[in-house]
Design a protein around this motif. Sequence first.
Motif, PDB file in Angstrom:
ATOM      1  N   TRP A   1      -5.069  -9.044  -1.386  1.00 24.72           N
ATOM      2  CA  TRP A   1      -5.548  -8.643  -0.065  1.00 24.72           C
ATOM      3  C   TRP A   1      -4.678  -9.396   0.934  1.00 24.72           C
ATOM      4  O   TRP A   1      -4.562 -10.625   0.875  1.00 24.72           O
ATOM      5  CB  TRP A   1      -7.015  -9.011   0.124  1.00 24.72           C
TER       6      TRP A   1
ATOM      7  N   ALA B   1      -5.378   7.320   3.748  1.00 27.00           N
ATOM      8  CA  ALA B   1      -5.168   7.563   2.315  1.00 27.00           C
ATOM      9  C   ALA B   1      -3.779   8.128   2.076  1.00 27.00           C
ATOM     10  O   ALA B   1      -3.305   8.965   2.841  1.00 27.00           O
ATOM     11  CB  ALA B   1      -6.222   8.539   1.810  1.00 27.00           C
TER      12      ALA B   1
ATOM     13  N   SER C   1      -4.073   0.535  -1.102  1.00 27.80           N
ATOM     14  CA  SER C   1      -5.148   0.862  -2.045  1.00 27.80           C
ATOM     15  C   SER C   1      -6.526   0.848  -1.388  1.00 27.80           C
ATOM     16  O   SER C   1      -7.429   1.569  -1.810  1.00 27.80           O
ATOM     17  CB  SER C   1      -5.096  -0.151  -3.194  1.00 27.80           C
ATOM     18  N   ALA C   2      -6.687   0.015  -0.376  1.00 25.10           N
ATOM     19  CA  ALA C   2      -7.973  -0.087   0.332  1.00 25.10           C
ATOM     20  C   ALA C   2      -7.742  -0.863   1.622  1.00 25.10           C
ATOM     21  O   ALA C   2      -6.733  -1.562   1.769  1.00 25.10           O
ATOM     22  CB  ALA C   2      -9.017  -0.797  -0.530  1.00 25.10           C
TER      23      ALA C   2
ATOM     24  N   ASN D   1      -9.927  -3.292   4.551  1.00 21.10           N
ATOM     25  CA  ASN D   1     -11.184  -3.960   4.903  1.00 21.10           C
ATOM     26  C   ASN D   1     -10.930  -4.845   6.120  1.00 21.10           C
ATOM     27  O   ASN D   1     -10.217  -5.843   6.017  1.00 21.10           O
ATOM     28  CB  ASN D   1     -11.688  -4.784   3.704  1.00 21.10           C
TER      29      ASN D   1
ATOM     30  N   ARG E   1      -5.367  -3.903   0.901  1.00 18.86           N
ATOM     31  CA  ARG E   1      -5.212  -4.295  -0.502  1.00 18.86           C
ATOM     32  C   ARG E   1      -4.038  -3.550  -1.108  1.00 18.86           C
ATOM     33  O   ARG E   1      -3.865  -2.349  -0.872  1.00 18.86           O
ATOM     34  CB  ARG E   1      -6.472  -3.954  -1.302  1.00 18.86           C
TER      35      ARG E   1
ATOM     36  N   PRO F   1      -8.785   4.751  -4.949  1.00 17.58           N
ATOM     37  CA  PRO F   1     -10.023   4.519  -4.192  1.00 17.58           C
ATOM     38  C   PRO F   1      -9.973   5.015  -2.758  1.00 17.58           C
ATOM     39  O   PRO F   1     -10.910   5.652  -2.282  1.00 17.58           O
ATOM     40  CB  PRO F   1     -10.199   2.992  -4.253  1.00 17.58           C
ATOM     41  N   ILE F   2      -8.891   4.785  -2.050  1.00 20.50           N
ATOM     42  CA  ILE F   2      -8.816   5.177  -0.643  1.00 20.50           C
ATOM     43  C   ILE F   2      -8.800   6.703  -0.515  1.00 20.50           C
ATOM     44  O   ILE F   2      -9.395   7.270   0.403  1.00 20.50           O
ATOM     45  CB  ILE F   2      -7.596   4.498   0.044  1.00 20.50           C
TER      46      ILE F   2
ATOM     47  N   ARG G   1     -12.367   7.981  -1.496  1.00 22.01           N
ATOM     48  CA  ARG G   1     -13.319   7.685  -0.414  1.00 22.01           C
ATOM     49  C   ARG G   1     -13.184   8.699   0.729  1.00 22.01           C
ATOM     50  O   ARG G   1     -14.175   9.224   1.220  1.00 22.01           O
ATOM     51  CB  ARG G   1     -13.057   6.262   0.110  1.00 22.01           C
TER      52      ARG G   1
ATOM     53  N   GLU H   1     -15.402   0.007  -8.983  1.00 13.59           N
ATOM     54  CA  GLU H   1     -15.201   0.557  -7.642  1.00 13.59           C
ATOM     55  C   GLU H   1     -15.096   2.084  -7.683  1.00 13.59           C
ATOM     56  O   GLU H   1     -15.687   2.793  -6.860  1.00 13.59           O
ATOM     57  CB  GLU H   1     -13.927  -0.051  -7.065  1.00 13.59           C
TER      58      GLU H   1
END
Length: 270
Positions: free
Chosen positions: A18, A30, A50-51, A53, A58, A112-113, A116, A142
């Motif tokens: 991260w 994404a 990847s994500a 926050n 990430r 994941p992104i 989501r 996840e």
Amino acid sequence: MYTVNTASEIAERIYEFWIRAPQVARNARAGQFLILRIDEQGERIPLTISAVNGDAVRVVFMAVGKTTQHLATLKAGDALADVVGPLGKPSEIENFGTACVVGGGAGIACLPIIARELKEAGNHVIGIIGARNAGLLILEDEMREICDELFITTDDGSKGFHGYAADVLKRELDHRTIDRVWIIGPAIMMKVTSAATVPYGVKTFVSLNPIMVDGTGMCGSCRVTVGGETKFACVDGPEFDAHQVDFVELMQRQRIYTDQEKAAVERFAE
Ligand code: FES
């Protein structure tokens, strides 16, 4: 100041970082990627986001080459010279109905992104994640939380379905309608798995990972052929219609610097 907030090895030679990069985090969508450098003289490393926050993003990478092995030695609190992004075009996401995201090995980290955003757009999301063995499977919890359904495959049968993601994808396509598919992993896996959707006429995207240098469409190193046309993965992609991609050329070009990379790894290990 781009600080590594957390750094961990989540499977053998696969690392999750991260990184504090507020501007990248604020604008990331994404399918996009960033390019980081460890220090001023360092090689530029393209990594899919990847994500996100807060003000951190990430990235997940496999420590295979000299620079990724060097990156893997960083710890929480260390700083990177720079992080540029988000780069590339975002995934084409809308409410298709049922969407399936397929990941192989470290490529699972890119899902994941996308999953989501597909979910937020109203899709029923199916995930298929595969690895050589159970120990190399990443982000399972996840993905289970994001996707409506999740299937696991391992080449050696140590977890989930014994076989390849392509087998499970074919099985699902045989008995239900899937409207869009994303496949991300090593080039050979994307080639084989995307061939599975051809008979069903399902639009399928892959995220290409050619060698990149500048990431801005100037150097031409990320040249790929899609539908018979030359494209630059960094600005025209990295996602493309899988059924139009010349995977054989992609794999040949990925191997161009194999000897130099091997020599660099040996020097780094000394
Ligand atoms: Fe240079 Fe794409 S990385 S043109």
